[in-house]
Design a protein around this motif. Sequence first.
Motif, PDB file in Angstrom:
ATOM      1  N   ASP A  47     -23.562  16.837 -40.472  1.00  0.00           N
ATOM      2  CA  ASP A  47     -23.536  18.080 -39.712  1.00  0.00           C
ATOM      3  C   ASP A  47     -24.687  18.981 -40.149  1.00  0.00           C
ATOM      4  O   ASP A  47     -25.196  18.877 -41.285  1.00  0.00           O
ATOM      5  N   LEU A  99     -21.180  24.159 -30.857  1.00  0.00           N
ATOM      6  CA  LEU A  99     -20.797  24.769 -32.123  1.00  0.00           C
ATOM      7  C   LEU A  99     -19.896  25.980 -31.912  1.00  0.00           C
ATOM      8  O   LEU A  99     -20.077  26.741 -30.963  1.00  0.00           O
ATOM      9  N   TYR A 106     -19.608  29.072 -36.989  1.00  0.00           N
ATOM     10  CA  TYR A 106     -20.418  27.987 -37.546  1.00  0.00           C
ATOM     11  C   TYR A 106     -21.872  28.134 -37.100  1.00  0.00           C
ATOM     12  O   TYR A 106     -22.807  27.937 -37.896  1.00  0.00           O
ATOM     13  N   LEU A 107     -22.106  28.503 -35.836  1.00  0.00           N
ATOM     14  CA  LEU A 107     -23.468  28.706 -35.330  1.00  0.00           C
ATOM     15  C   LEU A 107     -24.178  29.794 -36.116  1.00  0.00           C
ATOM     16  O   LEU A 107     -25.355  29.653 -36.486  1.00  0.00           O
TER      17      LEU A 107
END
Length: 417
Positions: free
Chosen positions: A269, A294, A298-299
Amino acid sequence: MPDLKVDGPPAIPPPDRYQIDRLNSLYRIIDEAPAGGGLKARFASRVRRLLGRVLARQQEFNAVVVDHLNRNMAVGVEAHHASLQTIDWIGGAVDRCEGAKDEIQRHLEALLARERRNDAAVAALAAQHEELRAAVSVVQQAAHGLRRAIEEIGSNPKAQSPKPKSQADPESRIPSPGHAPASQFDDLDSHKYVGFEDQFRGSAEDIRRRVEEYLPIFEQTSDVLDVGCGRGEFLDLLRAHGIHARGVDVNPAMVEVCRGKGLDAEAGDALTYLRGLPDASLGGLFAAQVVEHLEPRYLARVLDAAFEKLRPGAPIVLETINPACWFAFFESYIRDLTHVRPVHPDTLKYLLVATGFQQVEIRYRAPYPEGEKLQKVAAGAPQAALADLVETLNANVEKINRLLFTYLDYAAIGRRT
């Protein structure tokens, strides 16, 4: 402004009266008979009468010529006086033009002085802007360092003093920032997604042609990371242009395709891979059709990590589906089961700027074919009411085209400060 010198017209000489008086006295050929009554006088008179019959025509011609010359001489004198008056008027006009030229020169000098003052003010503002940008960059760097320290503390609970359960931070129930999201392909065979890409996104040759337009952004770079490298189309282009690059993808089957082409690719990832790199080790980052896969949190962390790993001045290019185009949303976005949520162009630009990237621009690409859009109606009748109706209808067509049939994709492009 160069000096303008206006020369006056050349002086006009007066009419030439030379020989005019003599012509007026000599045009007569036959003299008057002298007084006297002698034999000699009578003989002379008879001779003059005889010659007068012969020379009368010549004398008449001479008289006409002399009269003509006298008349033209009078006209010439009048023309000379008129020319002198014209010269005087032209001289006055030249003086007035010289005065106007001086006034224009003074006005131009004033404008140039004002322009110099404006240039100095703009330069001062630009210098202040650069100072402010540098200060903001320092603050962002400090914020990133503080965030990393907090995340390290959060990932190492033993380093923290224990707290009573009743005083535990509610945020502790949130997974660790370093924890990678579950792979999209845990329950979906990865090789099926390769076939999905071939069928719906396009062949490797098609994608290679689409991403070729980003090559100029990375021409002067090295150590480029392709996040979500897929089948390696962009990696292959970079290699062909002598640019060292590597890729990372969560789909092992995609990585196998890349390695089969001799490309440097690794399964994993993006966040975990980025955090494993030294700071300022990347010369550029490229991610095509990735951010829509995403989660927002998380982005944001991927962008933070990218900012830390990119060198100053390094470019970042994030291409994704344009949700502002309804056709792209309903035909492309919702077709893919692995998409998490669409990202509006304004949102992605804001995330890049908030992370610290600068010179951020949105570049739209893949325009919808003009021939497939709603077409305007041509006004064929002269009636005003019909023309107004056609204009209103065409304006509505433009609005619908902007919503349904605008650019299918866009790329957010920025640079690390």
